[in-house]
Structure formats: structure tokens, C-alpha cells
Design a protein around this motif. Structure first.
Motif, PDB file in Angstrom:
ATOM      1  N   SER A  22       1.011  -1.185   0.006  1.00 12.49           N
ATOM      2  CA  SER A  22       0.196  -0.134   0.051  1.00 12.49           C
ATOM      3  C   SER A  22       0.846   1.321  -0.053  1.00 12.49           C
ATOM      4  CB  SER A  22      -0.963  -0.022   1.132  1.00 12.49           C
ATOM      5  OG  SER A  22      -0.421   0.158   2.494  1.00 12.49           O
ATOM      6  N   GLY A  23       2.265   1.059  -0.188  1.00  8.52           N
ATOM      7  CA  GLY A  23       3.144   2.158  -0.378  1.00  8.52           C
ATOM      8  C   GLY A  23       4.045   2.643   0.875  1.00  8.52           C
ATOM      9  N   ALA A  24       3.763   1.716   1.991  1.00  2.00           N
ATOM     10  CA  ALA A  24       4.599   2.175   3.179  1.00  2.00           C
ATOM     11  C   ALA A  24       6.128   1.949   2.863  1.00  2.00           C
ATOM     12  CB  ALA A  24       4.408   1.045   4.462  1.00  2.00           C
ATOM     13  N   ARG A  25       6.929   3.091   3.154  1.00  5.09           N
ATOM     14  CA  ARG A  25       8.317   3.056   2.813  1.00  5.09           C
ATOM     15  C   ARG A  25       9.115   2.359   3.827  1.00  5.09           C
ATOM     16  NH1 ARG A  25      10.470   7.204   5.920  1.00  5.09           N
ATOM     17  NH2 ARG A  25       9.245   8.729   6.503  1.00  5.09           N
ATOM     18  N   GLU A  26       8.461   2.235   5.089  1.00  8.45           N
ATOM     19  CA  GLU A  26       9.259   1.554   6.123  1.00  8.45           C
ATOM     20  C   GLU A  26       8.314   0.654   6.930  1.00  8.45           C
ATOM     21  OE1 GLU A  26      12.867   2.445   9.107  1.00  8.45           O
ATOM     22  OE2 GLU A  26      10.916   3.681   9.647  1.00  8.45           O
ATOM     23  N   VAL A  27       8.538  -0.564   7.147  1.00  8.81           N
ATOM     24  CA  VAL A  27       7.612  -1.307   8.177  1.00  8.81           C
ATOM     25  C   VAL A  27       8.474  -2.101   8.956  1.00  8.81           C
ATOM     26  CG1 VAL A  27       6.215  -3.479   8.170  1.00  8.81           C
ATOM     27  CG2 VAL A  27       5.929  -1.906   6.170  1.00  8.81           C
ATOM     28  N   ILE A  28       8.243  -2.048  10.236  1.00  8.97           N
ATOM     29  CA  ILE A  28       9.251  -2.608  11.552  1.00  8.97           C
ATOM     30  C   ILE A  28       8.156  -3.506  12.243  1.00  8.97           C
ATOM     31  CG2 ILE A  28      10.443  -2.077  13.601  1.00  8.97           C
ATOM     32  CD1 ILE A  28      11.004   0.599  12.381  1.00  8.97           C
ATOM     33  N   LEU A  29       8.589  -4.744  12.414  1.00 10.22           N
ATOM     34  CA  LEU A  29       7.905  -5.738  13.327  1.00 10.22           C
ATOM     35  C   LEU A  29       8.601  -5.631  14.615  1.00 10.22           C
ATOM     36  CD1 LEU A  29       7.596  -9.096  11.108  1.00 10.22           C
ATOM     37  CD2 LEU A  29       5.674  -7.600  12.042  1.00 10.22           C
ATOM     38  N   ARG A  30       7.849  -5.890  15.673  1.00 12.52           N
ATOM     39  CA  ARG A  30       8.414  -5.860  16.994  1.00 12.52           C
ATOM     40  C   ARG A  30       7.803  -7.037  17.785  1.00 12.52           C
ATOM     41  NH1 ARG A  30       9.279  -0.734  21.161  1.00 12.52           N
ATOM     42  NH2 ARG A  30      10.761  -0.415  19.415  1.00 12.52           N
ATOM     43  N   LYS A  31       8.549  -7.857  18.497  1.00 14.58           N
ATOM     44  CA  LYS A  31       8.131  -8.808  19.389  1.00 14.58           C
ATOM     45  C   LYS A  31       7.586  -8.309  20.650  1.00 14.58           C
ATOM     46  CE  LYS A  31      11.576 -12.088  17.316  1.00 14.58           C
ATOM     47  NZ  LYS A  31      10.696 -12.795  16.468  1.00 14.58           N
ATOM     48  N   ASP A  32       6.866  -9.273  21.447  1.00  7.21           N
ATOM     49  CA  ASP A  32       6.376  -8.883  22.604  1.00  7.21           C
ATOM     50  C   ASP A  32       7.241  -9.449  23.589  1.00  7.21           C
ATOM     51  OD1 ASP A  32       5.699 -11.598  22.805  1.00  7.21           O
ATOM     52  OD2 ASP A  32       3.615 -11.316  22.724  1.00  7.21           O
ATOM     53  N   LEU A  33       7.043  -9.297  24.885  1.00  5.13           N
ATOM     54  CA  LEU A  33       7.864  -9.773  26.032  1.00  5.13           C
ATOM     55  C   LEU A  33       7.968 -11.584  26.128  1.00  5.13           C
ATOM     56  CD1 LEU A  33       6.977  -7.458  29.006  1.00  5.13           C
ATOM     57  CD2 LEU A  33       8.902  -7.412  27.467  1.00  5.13           C
ATOM     58  N   GLN A  34       7.101 -12.012  25.237  1.00  3.08           N
ATOM     59  CA  GLN A  34       7.131 -13.658  25.274  1.00  3.08           C
ATOM     60  C   GLN A  34       7.957 -13.773  23.948  1.00  3.08           C
ATOM     61  OE1 GLN A  34       5.679 -15.098  27.729  1.00  3.08           O
ATOM     62  NE2 GLN A  34       5.112 -13.206  28.337  1.00  3.08           N
ATOM     63  N   GLY A  35       8.515 -12.848  23.277  1.00  2.00           N
ATOM     64  CA  GLY A  35       9.403 -13.364  21.902  1.00  2.00           C
ATOM     65  C   GLY A  35       8.405 -13.513  20.788  1.00  2.00           C
TER      66      GLY A  35
END
Length: 281
Positions: free
Chosen positions: A259-272
Motif C-alpha cells: 500500500s506504499g509504506a516506505r518502512e515497516v518494522i515488526l516488534r516482538k512482545d515480551l514473550q518473543g
């Protein structure tokens, strides 16, 4: 019955449903709600008998817990981000991983630009951000009138300034009702309907289906709408944050990139587990 034996009996009665450790926590929570006293303070009254009114409340709470009703709904309260929220079956029970999402948004967003919480439910995200981002305009929307009643109550009770909108976010024609924003956040429905069979009964029997499940054939329906809204409406320098299904991080990321996002960041929760995503356009 005295307070000591009341707590002991309740924990024993609900252990088959929750396990010994969780049952002990729930019993302590119920005793605190009944007595109005923390655990240490209850040591002073442990041999005192419950009053008739307290005993009636104890029996009612016990019956509801034994029927599988979540303790948060039984007591009509749930703690989130250090605050006590009112909850009932009209809204999801706030989860710890959503607190992590709020922390992430608060660490990035500032007072410049509006914040929109889509699918606000209890209002836990919007209220928490309004309290932490003093001066930032905070907005929230939901399709459920019942959920909005709960969210408005929480905003009022907790002294948070939030402007609420009743609308169907999946209908793009209704986006025109929403104000300009810089920060978009959501914990949308994302559980495929097929997973219902493997979920705990205290979730599927009591929490609202519309806040949990999406069609198996289109599990990313809300992220598609959120991504398109973000592409069209986010102010420069803004970002979109969302909670995600732990097994769908890559798929959501690809959708947002598409959809055009120039940056996408995944983040883990405290459970990994991959449970949060951030996108910028």
C-alpha cells in the motif's frame, strides 16, 4: 465465614478451571474487591467474619467464576497501564501485550499531531495515550455503540480527554467524518474464525466475537483498510501502529508495503512473539 477461609475456599473451588496459581491470584483479586483492602491490610481482618452483604457478594462472584465468566467481567474491572478500567461483555478484556503497543506509540508520538485509535473497545489505548501524551488531541472510533459507552465512561472516570466517533471503519466513505491525524493506532480483530475451535471457553463464550474474529478467507481485512487510511490520511512524519496475530507479521508487512509504506518494522512482545507492527509512508 472469615476472610481467611473465604479466600482459601474460593481458590480451591476454582482451581480445576484455572490451575492453582491463577486461581490463587483470582481469589486474591476477589477478596480485595469485596473488602476494599489490599492483601497486607487484609491480614488484620483475616479472622473477622464477612458481613451478610459481603457474604452475598462472595457467593455471587463464586457462582459466576465457576460458570467460567472471566474475573474481569465478574468484578467489572481490568487493570491496564496502571489504571483501573471498567469492563463488561461489550468490550474485550485489555491484554498486557496491548500495553506494550501503547508504550511503543508513546515513545514515538509527541504532542504535535492528532492520535486516532481505531476499534477502541474499552478505550484502554486511547485513554492511556491521552494521559501520557498531554496536549495531544486524541480521537477514537468504534462500530459498537455499547463499546463506545464503556470507552466514554473510562475516559471520564480516568480524566482523559478523548473525542469519540461512532462509525464503521471498513466503510471508506465514513473516513471523511474523522479529523486530521498524525498517529494511527489499532488493535483490530485479527483471529481467523477457524481458530475459534482451539480457544479457551472463557474467551469465546464471553468476549465479543466482533472484536476478536475475522473471516478465514480475508483475515487481513482490517489491516488493508487501516493501511489505505494511513496512506491517504496520515500527516507528514506520522506513523501507523497495530497489534497483530503472531503468525501474520510477514503477511501484514507485505500488505502495508504494497500500500506504499516506505518502512515497516515488526516488534516482538515480551514473550518473543511478533505481535506489533509500525509503518510509515
Amino acid at each position: 465465614m472469615d476472610w481467611f477461609h473465604a479466600q482459601k475456599e474460593l481458590a480451591e473451588r476454582i482451581t480445576p478451571l484455572y490451575g492453582e496459581r491463577e486461581a490463587a491470584v483470582i481469589a486474591d483479586w476477589v477478596m480485595e474487591a469485596l473488602s476494599g483492602k489490599k492483601k497486607m491490610d487484609r491480614l488484620m481482618i483475616r479472622k473477622e467474619s464477612l458481613s451478610p452483604i459481603e457474604l452475598a457478594g462472595y457467593e455471587r462472584y463464586s457462582r459466576e467464576l465457576l460458570a467460567g465468566r472471566p474475573v474481569q467481567y465478574v468484578l467489572e474491572e481490568s487493570w491496564f497501564a496502571g489504571m483501573k478500567f471498567f469492563v463488561d461483555e461489550r468490550v474485550l478484556i485489555p491484554r498486557p501485550e496491548t500495553e506494550e503497543l501503547v508504550d511503543w506509540v508513546a515513545s514515538v508520538a509527541g504532542v504535535a499531531g492528532g492520535v486516532l485509535d481505531v476499534g477502541t473497545g474499552s478505550g484502554c489505548i486511547a485513554v492511556s495515550l491521552a494521559r501520557r501524551l498531554a496536549g495531544a488531541p486524541v480521537y477514537a472510533c468504534d462500530i459498537s455503540g455499547g463499546a463506545l459507552e464503556v470507552a466514554r465512561k473510562n475516559a471520564s472516570d480516568l480524566g482523559a480527554k478523548v473525542e469519540f466517533y461512532s462509525l464503521d471503519f471498513l466503510d471508506a466513505r465514513e473516513w471523511a467524518l474523522l479529523p486530521p491525524i498524525r498517529w494511527l493506532v489499532s488493535n483490530p480483530p485479527y483471529i481467523p474464525a477457524a481458530e475459534r475451535r482451539s480457544m479457551a471457553s472463557h474467551v469465546i463464550d464471553f468476549e465479543p466475537d466482533t472484536a476478536l474474529f475475522v473471516p478465514d478467507a480475508d483475515a487481513l481485512v482490517f489491516y488493508r483498510a487501516l493501511g489505505e487510511f494511513a496512506r491517504q490520511r496520515l500527516e507528514p512524519g506520522g506513523a501507523f501502529f497495530a497489534e497483530i496475530h503472531e503468525e501474520m507479521g510477514a503477511a501484514v508487512g507485505q500488505l502495508l508495503t504494497g500500500s506504499g509504506a516506505r518502512e515497516v518494522i515488526l516488534r516482538k512482545d515480551l514473550q518473543g512473539k511478533d505481535r506489533m507492527i509500525k509503518a510509515t509512508w
